[in-house]
Write an enzyme that holds these catalytic residues in place. Sequence first.
Site, PDB file in Angstrom:
ATOM      1  N   ASP A  76       0.877  -1.175   0.000  1.00 44.12           N
ATOM      2  CA  ASP A  76       0.000   0.000   0.000  1.00 44.12           C
ATOM      3  C   ASP A  76       0.911   1.220   0.000  1.00 44.12           C
ATOM      4  OD1 ASP A  76      -1.876   1.966   0.274  1.00 44.12           O
ATOM      5  OD2 ASP A  76      -2.656   1.289   2.191  1.00 44.12           O
ATOM      6  N   TRP A 101       4.846  -3.670   7.994  1.00 43.52           N
ATOM      7  CA  TRP A 101       3.813  -4.700   7.974  1.00 43.52           C
ATOM      8  C   TRP A 101       4.304  -5.829   7.092  1.00 43.52           C
ATOM      9  CZ3 TRP A 101       3.628  -0.395   4.991  1.00 43.52           C
ATOM     10  CH2 TRP A 101       3.295  -0.516   3.663  1.00 43.52           C
ATOM     11  N   ASP A 120       8.179   1.347   4.759  1.00 40.96           N
ATOM     12  CA  ASP A 120       8.076   2.686   4.189  1.00 40.96           C
ATOM     13  C   ASP A 120       9.446   3.350   4.260  1.00 40.96           C
ATOM     14  OD1 ASP A 120       5.395   2.397   3.670  1.00 40.96           O
ATOM     15  OD2 ASP A 120       4.730   3.505   5.440  1.00 40.96           O
ATOM     16  N   TRP A 153       3.748   4.338   8.529  1.00 41.23           N
ATOM     17  CA  TRP A 153       4.722   3.630   9.344  1.00 41.23           C
ATOM     18  C   TRP A 153       5.946   4.493   9.639  1.00 41.23           C
ATOM     19  CZ3 TRP A 153       3.326  -0.813  11.599  1.00 41.23           C
ATOM     20  CH2 TRP A 153       2.191  -1.446  11.088  1.00 41.23           C
ATOM     21  N   TYR A 162       6.378  10.513   4.588  1.00 40.75           N
ATOM     22  CA  TYR A 162       6.371   9.286   3.786  1.00 40.75           C
ATOM     23  C   TYR A 162       6.894   9.574   2.384  1.00 40.75           C
ATOM     24  CZ  TYR A 162       4.628   5.591   0.803  1.00 40.75           C
ATOM     25  OH  TYR A 162       4.545   4.588  -0.128  1.00 40.75           O
ATOM     26  N   THR A 165       7.572   2.866  -0.680  1.00 42.42           N
ATOM     27  CA  THR A 165       7.561   1.589   0.050  1.00 42.42           C
ATOM     28  C   THR A 165       8.409   0.564  -0.677  1.00 42.42           C
ATOM     29  OG1 THR A 165       5.324   2.078   0.812  1.00 42.42           O
ATOM     30  CG2 THR A 165       6.052  -0.194   1.016  1.00 42.42           C
TER      31      THR A 165
END
Length: 174
Positions: A76, A101, A120, A153, A162, A165
Amino acid sequence: MTRIIDAFLKRLDGLTEANIRGAARRNGRRSFLARGGSALLGAAVAAPVLPFDRRAHAAEGGTDDPCTYWRHCAIDGFLCDQSGGSLTTCPPGSTVSAVSWVGTCSNPGDGKEYLVSYNDCCGKPFVPTATFCNNNKGERPGYRMGLYNDVNWCTANADKGYHCTVSVVVGLAE
């Protein structure tokens, strides 16, 4: 016959020695090292790069969508390999999130299930041209934080912004 061969070898030895001594007088160690270094550099530039795995960008199911790559089954976020990083490393100037995650993804190449850690990369603004993927395979509600991908995260890092990822294979799922 042996005398002729001995005489020939002696003459060849003398010519080789004279040639080497002359080259040593004309050229110093530094010029030898400079020419040797140039030759190595030229060979490195001219030689093809070692092969690497391009399957991360290979289309699955006949689409050109990078979000369909098997490692991205629970991702995501924006793809780091389109933001100056790679599939597994953050771009320069950003830092990997302290927490992440995890998803379990099936690799169609070998038919095995792998644990994939989604980290991230924090500290830089995102690149709007990078592909955004939102795959929710195996996602659980927010109270199961390690399996919930809708969280920033980067909040565990000093730089909370951010960027993108990465998808790091942790190992085989059991």
